[in-house]
Design a protein around this motif. Sequence first.
Motif, PDB file in Angstrom:
ATOM      1  N   TYR A 184       0.808  -1.224   0.000  1.00 58.20           N
ATOM      2  CA  TYR A 184       0.000   0.000   0.000  1.00 58.20           C
ATOM      3  C   TYR A 184       0.842   1.276   0.000  1.00 58.20           C
ATOM      4  O   TYR A 184       0.634   2.162  -0.835  1.00 58.20           O
ATOM      5  N   VAL A 185       1.797   1.394   0.904  1.00 54.22           N
ATOM      6  CA  VAL A 185       2.561   2.634   1.046  1.00 54.22           C
ATOM      7  C   VAL A 185       3.607   2.774  -0.056  1.00 54.22           C
ATOM      8  O   VAL A 185       3.646   3.786  -0.774  1.00 54.22           O
ATOM      9  N   VAL A 186       4.457   1.762  -0.197  1.00 53.78           N
ATOM     10  CA  VAL A 186       5.500   1.823  -1.220  1.00 53.78           C
ATOM     11  C   VAL A 186       4.883   1.871  -2.619  1.00 53.78           C
ATOM     12  O   VAL A 186       5.329   2.635  -3.483  1.00 53.78           O
ATOM     13  N   ALA A 187       3.835   1.087  -2.838  1.00 54.06           N
ATOM     14  CA  ALA A 187       3.194   1.069  -4.158  1.00 54.06           C
ATOM     15  C   ALA A 187       2.646   2.437  -4.534  1.00 54.06           C
ATOM     16  O   ALA A 187       2.737   2.856  -5.691  1.00 54.06           O
ATOM     17  N   GLU A 188       2.059   3.151  -3.566  1.00 51.80           N
ATOM     18  CA  GLU A 188       1.533   4.489  -3.848  1.00 51.80           C
ATOM     19  C   GLU A 188       2.657   5.458  -4.186  1.00 51.80           C
ATOM     20  O   GLU A 188       2.555   6.249  -5.142  1.00 51.80           O
ATOM     21  N   ALA A 189       3.744   5.405  -3.429  1.00 50.29           N
ATOM     22  CA  ALA A 189       4.886   6.291  -3.705  1.00 50.29           C
ATOM     23  C   ALA A 189       5.496   5.985  -5.071  1.00 50.29           C
ATOM     24  O   ALA A 189       5.770   6.902  -5.868  1.00 50.29           O
ATOM     25  N   TYR A 190       5.712   4.709  -5.360  1.00 47.26           N
ATOM     26  CA  TYR A 190       6.302   4.327  -6.644  1.00 47.26           C
ATOM     27  C   TYR A 190       5.388   4.688  -7.810  1.00 47.26           C
ATOM     28  O   TYR A 190       5.863   5.074  -8.890  1.00 47.26           O
ATOM     29  N   ARG A 191       4.084   4.533  -7.622  1.00 48.18           N
ATOM     30  CA  ARG A 191       3.143   4.883  -8.698  1.00 48.18           C
ATOM     31  C   ARG A 191       3.303   6.346  -9.099  1.00 48.18           C
ATOM     32  O   ARG A 191       3.304   6.688 -10.289  1.00 48.18           O
ATOM     33  N   ARG A 192       3.469   7.226  -8.108  1.00 50.47           N
ATOM     34  CA  ARG A 192       3.632   8.649  -8.409  1.00 50.47           C
ATOM     35  C   ARG A 192       4.950   8.923  -9.130  1.00 50.47           C
ATOM     36  O   ARG A 192       5.045   9.865  -9.917  1.00 50.47           O
ATOM     37  N   ILE A 193       5.951   8.116  -8.850  1.00 49.74           N
ATOM     38  CA  ILE A 193       7.251   8.289  -9.493  1.00 49.74           C
ATOM     39  C   ILE A 193       7.245   7.716 -10.915  1.00 49.74           C
ATOM     40  O   ILE A 193       8.028   8.141 -11.762  1.00 49.74           O
ATOM     41  N   GLY A 194       6.339   6.766 -11.171  1.00 51.88           N
ATOM     42  CA  GLY A 194       6.245   6.173 -12.502  1.00 51.88           C
ATOM     43  C   GLY A 194       6.453   4.681 -12.547  1.00 51.88           C
ATOM     44  O   GLY A 194       6.542   4.084 -13.624  1.00 51.88           O
ATOM     45  N   ILE A 195       6.538   4.046 -11.366  1.00 52.59           N
ATOM     46  CA  ILE A 195       6.714   2.593 -11.277  1.00 52.59           C
ATOM     47  C   ILE A 195       5.398   1.968 -10.814  1.00 52.59           C
ATOM     48  O   ILE A 195       4.946   2.209  -9.698  1.00 52.59           O
ATOM     49  N   ASP A 196       4.786   1.175 -11.676  1.00 58.31           N
ATOM     50  CA  ASP A 196       3.527   0.509 -11.332  1.00 58.31           C
ATOM     51  C   ASP A 196       3.772  -0.961 -11.057  1.00 58.31           C
ATOM     52  O   ASP A 196       4.361  -1.670 -11.895  1.00 58.31           O
ATOM     53  N   PHE A 197       3.326  -1.414  -9.890  1.00 59.39           N
ATOM     54  CA  PHE A 197       3.405  -2.848  -9.594  1.00 59.39           C
ATOM     55  C   PHE A 197       2.199  -3.276  -8.776  1.00 59.39           C
ATOM     56  O   PHE A 197       1.594  -2.479  -8.059  1.00 59.39           O
ATOM     57  N   THR A 198       1.835  -4.534  -8.936  1.00 58.01           N
ATOM     58  CA  THR A 198       0.781  -5.136  -8.128  1.00 58.01           C
ATOM     59  C   THR A 198       1.408  -6.231  -7.279  1.00 58.01           C
ATOM     60  O   THR A 198       2.389  -6.863  -7.680  1.00 58.01           O
ATOM     61  N   MET A 199       0.840  -6.440  -6.120  1.00 58.24           N
ATOM     62  CA  MET A 199       1.408  -7.399  -5.170  1.00 58.24           C
ATOM     63  C   MET A 199       0.278  -8.211  -4.552  1.00 58.24           C
ATOM     64  O   MET A 199      -0.637  -7.666  -3.934  1.00 58.24           O
ATOM     65  N   LYS A 200       0.325  -9.514  -4.733  1.00 56.43           N
ATOM     66  CA  LYS A 200      -0.676 -10.414  -4.179  1.00 56.43           C
ATOM     67  C   LYS A 200      -0.029 -11.268  -3.096  1.00 56.43           C
ATOM     68  O   LYS A 200       0.929 -12.006  -3.374  1.00 56.43           O
ATOM     69  N   ILE A 201      -0.530 -11.150  -1.887  1.00 55.12           N
ATOM     70  CA  ILE A 201       0.009 -11.925  -0.765  1.00 55.12           C
ATOM     71  C   ILE A 201      -0.800 -13.214  -0.661  1.00 55.12           C
ATOM     72  O   ILE A 201      -1.917 -13.233  -0.144  1.00 55.12           O
ATOM     73  N   GLU A 202      -0.248 -14.289  -1.207  1.00 55.17           N
ATOM     74  CA  GLU A 202      -0.967 -15.573  -1.274  1.00 55.17           C
ATOM     75  C   GLU A 202      -1.022 -16.265   0.088  1.00 55.17           C
ATOM     76  O   GLU A 202      -2.017 -16.905   0.433  1.00 55.17           O
ATOM     77  N   ARG A 203       0.050 -16.127   0.856  1.00 57.15           N
ATOM     78  CA  ARG A 203       0.134 -16.771   2.165  1.00 57.15           C
ATOM     79  C   ARG A 203       1.091 -15.970   3.031  1.00 57.15           C
ATOM     80  O   ARG A 203       2.142 -15.535   2.570  1.00 57.15           O
ATOM     81  N   ARG A 204       0.720 -15.770   4.289  1.00 56.44           N
ATOM     82  CA  ARG A 204       1.579 -15.038   5.216  1.00 56.44           C
ATOM     83  C   ARG A 204       2.711 -15.930   5.716  1.00 56.44           C
ATOM     84  O   ARG A 204       2.551 -17.149   5.866  1.00 56.44           O
TER      85      ARG A 204
END
Length: 343
Positions: free
Chosen positions: A136-156
């Motif tokens: 959530y936090v890093v993804a939002e910061a990177y999105r603004r910089i121009g890096i788009d990524f998705t992250m799926k946590i399948e198992r903790r």
Amino acid sequence: MNILEIDGSFGEGGGQILRSTLSLACITSTPIKIKNIRNNRKMPGLQAQHLTAAKILAKTCNAKTDGLHLGSTSLTFVPGQMQDVSISEDIGTAGSISLILQAVIPAVALAGKKLHLQIRGGTDVPWSPTSNYTKYVVAEAYRRIGIDFTMKIERRGYYPKGGGLVEVIASPAKTVFPICLQQRMQKEARIICSCTELTGTIEKSINTAKNMLEQNGFSVLIETAQEKAANRGGSALVFSSDPNSINGADELLDIHNEDKFTSRSAMTFINSDLGADVNLSDMLVVPLSLCNEMSIFTVKTISKHLETNLYITSKILGCKYGIGKIDGGYEVRLQGISNARIK
């Protein structure tokens, strides 16, 4: 061939300088040799998490390496041609997945390539951002910089057993944008908690944190999830974002003090009222160092990790930075260097 030598004992003297150096080496095709790896730690040299990060990065750019083994205190890394990457890796311990992603996502995306990574290890472990912080936090910061990524946590995966599973997909960065994060204006906060067992005590502690935030003028949205793992554990994240700020605070569940769960991160979040939280600040440096415009962000304190990343980006790229004292914290200005692979 000229090989740039980096002293791994500089600054925080741990894994940060290794991850950032290797990431920049991949992006810029710079041959490097890192000496004194993790020299300031009780167990110096490459441990499972660092070794996995280096192996993934070596695969992304077909690097020639020397010293890529467990316990190594010296690593020579000569990048080849970057490529689109689809990899499955297992750290083999509860080593931090989030710390590996700090190195791998910018390296591949900023080199203009695609990443598909499935990785097993620790999702929420000590001395590391939680997976939700990255998602959530890093993804939002990177999105603004121009890096788009998705992250799926399948198992903790919690310490000590690990066994977590995460899938990450990142797109090539087409442009690196500057950011300006100077003051939190947002008065809405989200609490996201994941636990293997959502006990009554934990639920009460989350509501206590909610009350703390509301007493400080925040409206609060709570999300909780009960998720299986190899051993008992949990994590909490409190975060917010607005056009002028991105702030998050996370913590791990202490099973011996469940009544305090989430309150620590809530208090840290309340006190983090500038442009970026302390942990995010150092993660901004590598991608922003490749933007040819000035970026500005404010932060409560200058951490050793932030100092280390500012140092290593200036050494490898020649980018310029300045730090100034302001009311309640510090302002960081970073003038990056454009990378030819990115427009």
